[in-house]
Design a protein around this motif. Sequence first.
Motif, PDB file in Angstrom:
ATOM      1  N   LYS A 167       2.118  -1.817   7.105  1.00 24.10           N
ATOM      2  CA  LYS A 167       2.663  -0.480   6.934  1.00 24.10           C
ATOM      3  C   LYS A 167       2.190   0.113   5.613  1.00 24.10           C
ATOM      4  O   LYS A 167       2.084  -0.595   4.607  1.00 24.10           O
ATOM      5  N   GLY A 216       5.746  -0.758  15.521  1.00 22.37           N
ATOM      6  CA  GLY A 216       6.358  -0.473  14.232  1.00 22.37           C
ATOM      7  C   GLY A 216       7.542  -1.348  13.884  1.00 22.37           C
ATOM      8  O   GLY A 216       8.254  -1.085  12.899  1.00 22.37           O
ATOM      9  N   GLY A 240      -0.717   4.140  15.193  1.00 23.69           N
ATOM     10  CA  GLY A 240      -0.302   3.910  13.810  1.00 23.69           C
ATOM     11  C   GLY A 240      -1.466   3.830  12.858  1.00 23.69           C
ATOM     12  O   GLY A 240      -1.415   4.335  11.725  1.00 23.69           O
ATOM     13  N   ASP A 257      -0.413   5.473   9.198  1.00 24.37           N
ATOM     14  CA  ASP A 257       0.855   4.783   8.947  1.00 24.37           C
ATOM     15  C   ASP A 257       0.655   3.278   8.817  1.00 24.37           C
ATOM     16  O   ASP A 257       1.481   2.584   8.226  1.00 24.37           O
ATOM     17  N   VAL A 258      -0.436   2.776   9.402  1.00 24.39           N
ATOM     18  CA  VAL A 258      -0.803   1.363   9.280  1.00 24.39           C
ATOM     19  C   VAL A 258      -2.157   1.279   8.584  1.00 24.39           C
ATOM     20  O   VAL A 258      -3.098   1.983   8.952  1.00 24.39           O
ATOM     21  N   SER A 272       6.339  -5.570   9.725  1.00 25.43           N
ATOM     22  CA  SER A 272       5.716  -4.989   8.533  1.00 25.43           C
ATOM     23  C   SER A 272       4.214  -5.191   8.489  1.00 25.43           C
ATOM     24  O   SER A 272       3.494  -4.368   7.931  1.00 25.43           O
TER      25      SER A 272
END
Length: 571
Positions: free
Chosen positions: A543, A240, A261, A266-267, A243
Amino acid sequence: MYGEPALPPDFAALPYVNPDAPKGGEYVQSEIGSFDSMHPFILKGRAPWAWQTFGFESLMGRSQDEPFTLYGVLAETVETGPNREWVEFTLRPEAKFNDGSPLTVEDVMWSYETLGTLGHPRYHTAWGKVASMEKVGERGVRFTFNEADNELALLMGMRPILKKADWEGVDFEEASMRVPVGSGPYVIDNIDPGRSITLKRNPDWWGKDLPFYRGQHNFDTLRYEWFGDGDVAFEAFRAGELSYNRENNVAKWNSSYDFPGVQSGDVVKAMIPHKRPSGITGLVMNTRLPLFADWRVREAMILAFNYEFISEKLNDGGDPRICSYFCNSELAMQPGPAQGKVAELLAPFAADLPPGTLEGYTLPVGDGSVRNRANLRAAMDLLNEAGWRVDDAGVLRNEAGEAFAFEILLQTGAPQPANIAELYVEALKRLGMQVTIEAIDRAQYKERTDAYDFEMTWYTRPLSMSPGNEQILYWGSQGVTEPGSRNWMGMNSPAAEAMVKAMLETDDREVFLAAVRGLDRVLTAGRYVIPIWYSPEARLAFKKQMKYNADHLPAYGDWAGFLPDVWWWEE
């Protein structure tokens, strides 16, 4: 470059931006290696590319949705002669540098002459075609050219403009950590020498309300972090700390992007298509050296490269092979013998062109097995023709008794080229060659490749949908001896230079296509590079707060001017 601009004079924004994108957020990107200079306009030193990109502006800005079209940035108006024998720009009266001082014609003229004579070699070719530069009125500057070249009027709009007074008493040709004054959307916020730089969006930037820039430069900060190699950078992305990550390997995309992620959302993973030519990526042979001067040897090296096996093992066989330098586009050479205007353009050079240029050339295809026997036999036949024989000890030697020995030079932190080279070396050993691999840091690598101090190395040259003067820097004969060019293979081809000349002098789209296709033949049949694969889509993981206009992607796709330029942060 050809035809009319796609956008009208009163356009509100570029078509691939979100004109109402919010401002804010931080963008963090990885870089590999290090940097030792903040002077990005010369050959010496290693300066962060982002500082030149976002710290400085040019007279015109390029739309990434058209092959080659420019719109006014620092320039309020542009005018050309009936045959583009001259071009005149008028500066916007509101243009200023980030220290608040006005940007003047004197700054423009000083920048062009300084870059064209003392700057990086990439600026020299176009400047050498300028017969005169003169101030016109209070805010105008005119360039008159000394030869026919339809691209020059555009190139004159694309040079970074520096502040003349900022360089008084400074040696322009010396690299340093001194931060020069720019006029771009970002200014330097923090520098950790060799490790990171942070750019801060300038809220008082003079150009923020220009239609060309509406919806661009949305992040408050751009931070660039340097890592020792790509694997470490990828782990930082997984954790994380970054970006986004751009993935060039299908196998890794398929197997390594299931981390928490991605699983949590989140990704985000996305494929970004494009219309660009494939360009060339692979192992380049330095033909300045006697070892690779013979096309038969270079063809043998290509035959020995077990592409089908390597692609399946390292890339899941997921991307197509580069078939030529302009593969994947209308600019690519056509199959079979050269015909029509292509044949006509190449005819004067027929006696000196390697076999396959006029007749047609395709890369050899292996059987996919680890041994690749048929292709290795064909390679050995060519090596025998070129005077190389395997002795009783199993070593390939020439008539003088010299062993066929060379080094593959790589940059540390690049796992894919290293893995490819290791598999390739195993095949070359079966031909009796003595090959080693040396990996060096980025600084040494740049120094050696700038001086062409290598035998074989990794080579990547992206190519645009509107090739022009940059092709001379890539393939021109000056690069055989002049350091810092892109002509790493050391090719000296009057045919290639004639094709580039024809591209630049014509205003006929069909002649232009024929000239590029002719150039593609010269490059591909020259057998300078052992090509690998290309992707017609970019693979990006980022992200979830990072957004882009997915409804209208630029024709160039994931290219300069896309990320982070037109992205934004949205909680």
